[in-house]
Design a protein around this motif. Structure first.
Motif, PDB file in Angstrom:
ATOM      1  N   HIS A  16       0.801  -1.229   0.000  1.00 58.80           N
ATOM      2  CA  HIS A  16       0.000   0.000   0.000  1.00 58.80           C
ATOM      3  C   HIS A  16       0.834   1.279   0.000  1.00 58.80           C
ATOM      4  N   GLU A  17       1.943   1.265   0.700  1.00 65.56           N
ATOM      5  CA  GLU A  17       2.806   2.455   0.725  1.00 65.56           C
ATOM      6  C   GLU A  17       3.867   2.414  -0.375  1.00 65.56           C
ATOM      7  N   GLU A  18       4.083   1.209  -0.925  1.00 67.00           N
ATOM      8  CA  GLU A  18       5.051   0.983  -2.016  1.00 67.00           C
ATOM      9  C   GLU A  18       6.441   1.529  -1.686  1.00 67.00           C
ATOM     10  N   ILE A  19       6.849   1.311  -0.446  1.00 71.83           N
ATOM     11  CA  ILE A  19       8.192   1.721  -0.018  1.00 71.83           C
ATOM     12  C   ILE A  19       9.181   0.648  -0.466  1.00 71.83           C
ATOM     13  N   LYS A  20      10.097   1.039  -1.310  1.00 68.81           N
ATOM     14  CA  LYS A  20      11.083   0.095  -1.859  1.00 68.81           C
ATOM     15  C   LYS A  20      12.485   0.701  -1.742  1.00 68.81           C
ATOM     16  N   PRO A  21      13.067   0.613  -0.552  1.00 64.00           N
ATOM     17  CA  PRO A  21      14.361   1.267  -0.321  1.00 64.00           C
ATOM     18  C   PRO A  21      15.562   0.558  -0.934  1.00 64.00           C
ATOM     19  N   PHE A  22      15.391  -0.725  -1.292  1.00 59.31           N
ATOM     20  CA  PHE A  22      16.520  -1.486  -1.829  1.00 59.31           C
ATOM     21  C   PHE A  22      16.555  -1.405  -3.357  1.00 59.31           C
ATOM     22  N   LYS A  23      17.620  -0.801  -3.892  1.00 59.91           N
ATOM     23  CA  LYS A  23      17.771  -0.586  -5.331  1.00 59.91           C
ATOM     24  C   LYS A  23      18.849  -1.518  -5.888  1.00 59.91           C
ATOM     25  N   CYS A  24      18.574  -2.088  -7.052  1.00 61.05           N
ATOM     26  CA  CYS A  24      19.539  -2.978  -7.704  1.00 61.05           C
ATOM     27  C   CYS A  24      20.638  -2.141  -8.364  1.00 61.05           C
ATOM     28  N   ASP A  25      21.891  -2.561  -8.193  1.00 60.23           N
ATOM     29  CA  ASP A  25      23.036  -1.838  -8.765  1.00 60.23           C
ATOM     30  C   ASP A  25      23.197  -2.101 -10.252  1.00 60.23           C
ATOM     31  N   ILE A  26      22.518  -3.138 -10.761  1.00 60.38           N
ATOM     32  CA  ILE A  26      22.684  -3.537 -12.164  1.00 60.38           C
ATOM     33  C   ILE A  26      21.539  -3.035 -13.052  1.00 60.38           C
ATOM     34  N   CYS A  27      20.298  -3.165 -12.567  1.00 59.77           N
ATOM     35  CA  CYS A  27      19.134  -2.712 -13.339  1.00 59.77           C
ATOM     36  C   CYS A  27      18.291  -1.770 -12.482  1.00 59.77           C
ATOM     37  N   ASP A  28      17.111  -1.405 -12.970  1.00 67.71           N
ATOM     38  CA  ASP A  28      16.256  -0.435 -12.270  1.00 67.71           C
ATOM     39  C   ASP A  28      15.270  -1.083 -11.294  1.00 67.71           C
ATOM     40  N   TYR A  29      15.497  -2.352 -10.977  1.00 70.93           N
ATOM     41  CA  TYR A  29      14.614  -3.063 -10.052  1.00 70.93           C
ATOM     42  C   TYR A  29      14.791  -2.546  -8.620  1.00 70.93           C
ATOM     43  N   SER A  30      13.701  -2.418  -7.911  1.00 70.47           N
ATOM     44  CA  SER A  30      13.730  -2.011  -6.509  1.00 70.47           C
ATOM     45  C   SER A  30      12.713  -2.834  -5.731  1.00 70.47           C
ATOM     46  N   CYS A  31      12.967  -3.021  -4.436  1.00 72.25           N
ATOM     47  CA  CYS A  31      12.068  -3.823  -3.615  1.00 72.25           C
ATOM     48  C   CYS A  31      12.095  -3.355  -2.163  1.00 72.25           C
ATOM     49  N   SER A  32      11.236  -3.935  -1.363  1.00 74.51           N
ATOM     50  CA  SER A  32      11.078  -3.502   0.021  1.00 74.51           C
ATOM     51  C   SER A  32      11.878  -4.332   1.015  1.00 74.51           C
ATOM     52  N   LEU A  33      12.376  -5.491   0.591  1.00 74.79           N
ATOM     53  CA  LEU A  33      13.127  -6.362   1.486  1.00 74.79           C
ATOM     54  C   LEU A  33      14.527  -6.658   0.953  1.00 74.79           C
ATOM     55  N   LYS A  34      15.493  -6.702   1.847  1.00 79.17           N
ATOM     56  CA  LYS A  34      16.876  -7.002   1.470  1.00 79.17           C
ATOM     57  C   LYS A  34      16.997  -8.428   0.932  1.00 79.17           C
ATOM     58  N   SER A  35      16.258  -9.340   1.545  1.00 79.03           N
ATOM     59  CA  SER A  35      16.274 -10.744   1.117  1.00 79.03           C
ATOM     60  C   SER A  35      15.734 -10.901  -0.304  1.00 79.03           C
ATOM     61  N   THR A  36      14.730 -10.081  -0.645  1.00 80.45           N
ATOM     62  CA  THR A  36      14.161 -10.109  -1.994  1.00 80.45           C
ATOM     63  C   THR A  36      15.172  -9.604  -3.013  1.00 80.45           C
ATOM     64  N   MET A  37      15.926  -8.560  -2.643  1.00 77.69           N
ATOM     65  CA  MET A  37      16.961  -8.020  -3.528  1.00 77.69           C
ATOM     66  C   MET A  37      18.062  -9.043  -3.760  1.00 77.69           C
ATOM     67  N   LYS A  38      18.448  -9.713  -2.706  1.00 78.43           N
ATOM     68  CA  LYS A  38      19.484 -10.742  -2.804  1.00 78.43           C
ATOM     69  C   LYS A  38      19.042 -11.857  -3.755  1.00 78.43           C
ATOM     70  N   MET A  39      17.787 -12.236  -3.643  1.00 73.98           N
ATOM     71  CA  MET A  39      17.223 -13.277  -4.500  1.00 73.98           C
ATOM     72  C   MET A  39      17.111 -12.805  -5.951  1.00 73.98           C
ATOM     73  N   HIS A  40      16.771 -11.522  -6.135  1.00 80.46           N
ATOM     74  CA  HIS A  40      16.687 -10.939  -7.473  1.00 80.46           C
ATOM     75  C   HIS A  40      18.036 -10.994  -8.189  1.00 80.46           C
ATOM     76  N   VAL A  41      19.077 -10.555  -7.496  1.00 83.71           N
ATOM     77  CA  VAL A  41      20.432 -10.544  -8.071  1.00 83.71           C
ATOM     78  C   VAL A  41      20.879 -11.965  -8.403  1.00 83.71           C
ATOM     79  N   ALA A  42      20.637 -12.887  -7.485  1.00 84.94           N
ATOM     80  CA  ALA A  42      21.050 -14.282  -7.681  1.00 84.94           C
ATOM     81  C   ALA A  42      20.338 -14.932  -8.860  1.00 84.94           C
TER      82      ALA A  42
END
Length: 288
Positions: free
Chosen positions: A133-159
């Motif tokens: 609902h608030e769409e807070i996504k503080p974690f930004k990918c260093d490679i593409c424009d993907y962003s997410c709200s959880l660090k674990s999700t970012m780690k999984m995205h990169v992997a």
């Protein structure tokens, strides 16, 4: 539970069974039963103090016990707590309790005020509000424009996306993914053809609730919030708009046929091409 002192038992009863939490945080709505826990909460959450560093990855935490659990569960793969009902296992007793309460007992006391989402933990509800609902996504990918709200999700995205790590492989087809939950959804929807979510307006059915919601909004309500800046195309999903821009305006065709030199902008078009052209040709060559 048993102990050697009466005072310890009293503390156990008040913490575990009576859930008495007299210590309130002055900054957020966190509360706990011990003063030492409050001190640790303020130091780790509000002051960012996490003195325990993992020697294998970049994980850090405020408690030595948490570090031990992290190493055993993440790096050593130890999950000693087994569910008596299903094949779920975890590294913490509290996680098992939450699993049984939410999945098997259906206890989800925390209700969202905005949508019909409910969960078993207050922290999970907080994450839901910030993500959905608030769409807070503080974690930004260093490679593409993907962003997410959880660090674990970012780690999984990169992997999975950038490193190509997809450890979960389907036993029936060549599908692979980065999440166990995604594999479960894949098997249920593709191979078992389970589509429990039925549209109340038409005869369409879906394997996931989010798909049903998107269908109703886009098809029946005509909600298409994502607009193309170049043409008058609009759609209901951000991913669909991205695919539109890449294929129509940028002319990129990233999907190449392994049999011929045909290229496509969508993976679905590639599969359709193989099914219609090459599988038919294979049938005729065998028949003749």
């Amino acid at each position: 539970y048993s102990c050697s002192q009466k005072s310890t038992m009293k503390t156990h009863v008040s913490i575990v069974h009576e859930e008495i939490k007299p210590f309130k945080c002055d900054i957020c709505d966190y509360s706990c039963s011990k003063k030492s826990n409050m001190k640790m909460h303020v130091a780790s959450i509000h002051e960012g103090k996490k003195p325990f560093k993992c020697d294998i990855c970049d994980y850090s935490c405020s408690r030595k016990s948490h570090m031990k659990t992290h190493v055993e569960s993440v790096h050593e793969g130890k999950k000693p707590f087994k569910c008596d009902i299903c094949d779920y296992s975890c590294s913490r007793k509290s996680h098992m309790k939450n699993h049984v309460d939410s999945v098997h007992a259906g206890r989800k006391p925390f209700k969202c005020d905005i949508c019909d989402y409910s969960c078993s933990q207050k922290s999970t509800m907080k994450k839901h509000l910030s993500m959905v609902h608030e769409e807070i996504k503080p974690f930004k990918c260093d490679i593409c424009d993907y962003s997410c709200s959880l660090k674990s999700t970012m780690k999984m995205h990169v992997a999975s996306v950038h490193e190509g790590k997809k450890p979960f492989n389907c036993d029936i087809c060549d599908y692979s993914c980065s999440k166990k939950s995604n594999m479960k959804k894949h098997i249920e929807s593709v191979h078992e053809r389970k589509k429990p979510f039925k549209c109340d307006i038409c005869d369409y059915s879906f394997s996931q609730k989010i798909q049903m919601k998107t269908h109703v909004e886009s098809v029946h309500e005509g909600v298409k919030p994502f607009k193309c800046d170049i043409c008058d195309y609009s759609c209901s999903q951000k991913g669909s708009l991205k695919r539109h821009v890449v294929s129509v305006h940028e002319g990129k065709k990233a999907f190449k046929c392994n049999i011929c030199d045909a290229t496509f902008s969508l993976n679905s078009n590639m599969k359709r091409h193989v099914s219609k052209i090459h599988e038919i040709n294979k049938f005729w060559s065998i028949d003749t």
